[in-house]
Scaffold this active site. Structure first.
Site, mmCIF file in Angstrom:
data_model
loop_
_atom_site.group_PDB
_atom_site.id
_atom_site.type_symbol
_atom_site.label_atom_id
_atom_site.label_comp_id
_atom_site.label_asym_id
_atom_site.label_seq_id
_atom_site.Cartn_x
_atom_site.Cartn_y
_atom_site.Cartn_z
ATOM 1 N N GLU A 168 0.815 -1.221 0.000
ATOM 2 C CA GLU A 168 0.000 0.000 0.000
ATOM 3 C C GLU A 168 0.850 1.274 0.000
ATOM 4 O OE1 GLU A 168 -2.692 0.413 3.352
ATOM 5 O OE2 GLU A 168 -3.601 2.205 2.508
ATOM 6 N N LYS B 25 -2.416 -2.079 -3.203
ATOM 7 C CA LYS B 25 -3.476 -1.206 -2.657
ATOM 8 C C LYS B 25 -3.076 0.243 -2.911
ATOM 9 C CE LYS B 25 -5.922 -0.223 1.678
ATOM 10 N NZ LYS B 25 -6.581 -0.869 2.817
HETATM 11 P P1 13P Z 1 -9.222 4.342 3.980
HETATM 12 O O1 13P Z 1 -10.075 3.587 3.010
HETATM 13 O O2 13P Z 1 -10.002 4.947 5.119
HETATM 14 O O3 13P Z 1 -8.277 5.284 3.330
HETATM 15 O O4 13P Z 1 -8.313 3.278 4.702
HETATM 16 C C1 13P Z 1 -7.704 2.290 3.957
HETATM 17 C C2 13P Z 1 -6.551 1.808 4.715
HETATM 18 O O5 13P Z 1 -6.471 0.654 5.041
HETATM 19 C C3 13P Z 1 -5.485 2.765 5.078
HETATM 20 O O6 13P Z 1 -4.346 2.061 5.408
#
Ligand code: 13P
Length: 346
Positions: free
Chosen positions: A179, A221
């Site tokens: 991510e 992600k």
């Molecule tokens: P949000 O969808 O609230 O941005 O959170 C996703 C997430 O896992 C952040 O690490």
């Protein structure tokens, strides 16, 4: 050494199977408490447990969600009646995931920037989580856009950390969710967001390649290309979908098992509409499933309705399920804003 390759491939596919996404509920205690405080909910372990139990016992959640991402406290908790939350997840046919980074910390020598920590002892923690039943993991890196930011150093340090984490997870049997979040905060233009996200993704995949991470055993992600929150710039749903898909097609190898977006502070409606447009308009061009891994964009209406009151659990669960369903439909390109009106009937 155990070879987890086939298991990782299968689990990665399951995480992004048709019509399903991932439910991020891995807020650290600090983040969870901040969201509770805003609603006057006591910031205790038992309230955090009650809230996570509410989410995980939502009837039919697994119709739309392949698995939840948990925090270390949550993976060790049980329901009020003593059933381990991991058993609740397994009984619903979902895969449990776990956040394994230890947070985005100040990046030394680079004011205003963060680097994500958590590599020390990670292999041991991965082994413990696998043994407990976790099958995937998450590590979030944040990139800030600002005056002269991000620095090349910040992008490279975070990309390196993401790849180290991903390789360690794959060696220990957990599918890594990689991510790299380019933050929505700031007054930058959408074009600048595109540029930074493109550069970041390129650096991330370079490091994943260098460190022999198997693309078909990981989930990306990413964040969407949107104008900075304080920019005043308006972007159409189609613009967001088009520019986001453009940088993904440019940077993400076709063998990556799947893409599951974060919502990043977009409204719940925008999060669904953008995901839907990507699938509806560009789905056929994409070699990977494109779905959601939202936290706020799925949870917020349920959290606000619950507000710590036991009597509101069932209605809060309906709100959670509604958002999960909207995003499931968006992952198939079948969401319409008309669906939002159904919420008024809940
Ligand atoms: P949000 O969808 O609230 O941005 O959170 C996703 C997430 O896992 C952040 O690490």
């Amino acid at each position: 050494m155990t070879d987890y390759a086939q298991e990782l491939r299968n689990n990665a596919k399951t995480m992004v199977s048709a019509g399903k996404g991932i439910l991020a509920m891995d807020e650290s205690n600090g983040t969870c408490n901040r969201r509770f405080e805003a609603l006057g909910i006591p910031t205790t372990e038992s309230y955090r447990r009650d809230y996570r139990e509410l989410i995980l016992t939502t009837p039919a959640l697994s119709d739309y969600v392949s698995g939840p991402i948990l925090y270390d406290e949550t993976i060790r908790q049980s329901t009020a009646l003593g059933v381990p939350l991991l058993k609740v997840i397994a009984d619903a046919g979902m895969l449990p995931g776990i956040k394994v980074d230890t947070g985005a910390k100040d990046f030394s020598g680079h004011p205003g920037e963060k680097v994500t920590e958590g590599l020390d002892g990670l292999a041991d923690r991965v082994a413990e989580y696998y043994q407990m039943g976790a099958r995937f993991a998450k590590w979030r890196a944040v990139i800030t856009i600002g005056d002269g930011l991000p620095s090349r150093a910040c992008i490279e340090a975070n990309a390196h950390g993401l790849a180290r984490y991903a390789a360690i997870c794959q060696a220990g049997g957990l599918v890594p969710i990689v991510e790299p979040e380019v933050l929505i905060d700031g007054n930058h233009t959408m074009a600048r967001c595109y540029e930074v996200t493109d550069t970041t993704l390129h650096a991330v995949f370079h490091q994943l390649y260098m460190q022999d991470v198997a693309y078909d055993q990981m989930i990306l992600k990413p964040s969407m290309v949107v104008p900075g929150k304080a920019s005043g710039e308006e972007a159409s749903v189609t613009d967001v979908a088009e520019m986001t898909i453009q940088y993904l097609l440019k940077n993400v190898p076709s063998t990556v098992a799947g893409i599951a977006f974060l919502s990043g502070g977009q409204t719940k409606e925008a999060s669904s509409a953008h995901l839907n447009e990507m699938n509806h308009r560009f789905g056929e061009q994409c070699p990977w499933p494109v779905t959601f891994s939202y936290a706020r964009a799925i949870q917020q209406p349920a959290l606000e309705h619950w507000a710590g009151e036991t009597s509101r659990v069932s209605e809060a669960q309906q709100r959670l399920l509604h958002r999960a369903k909207c995003n499931s439909l968006a992952s198939k390109g079948e969401y319409t804003s008309e669906l939002e009106k159904q919420l008024a009937l809940v």
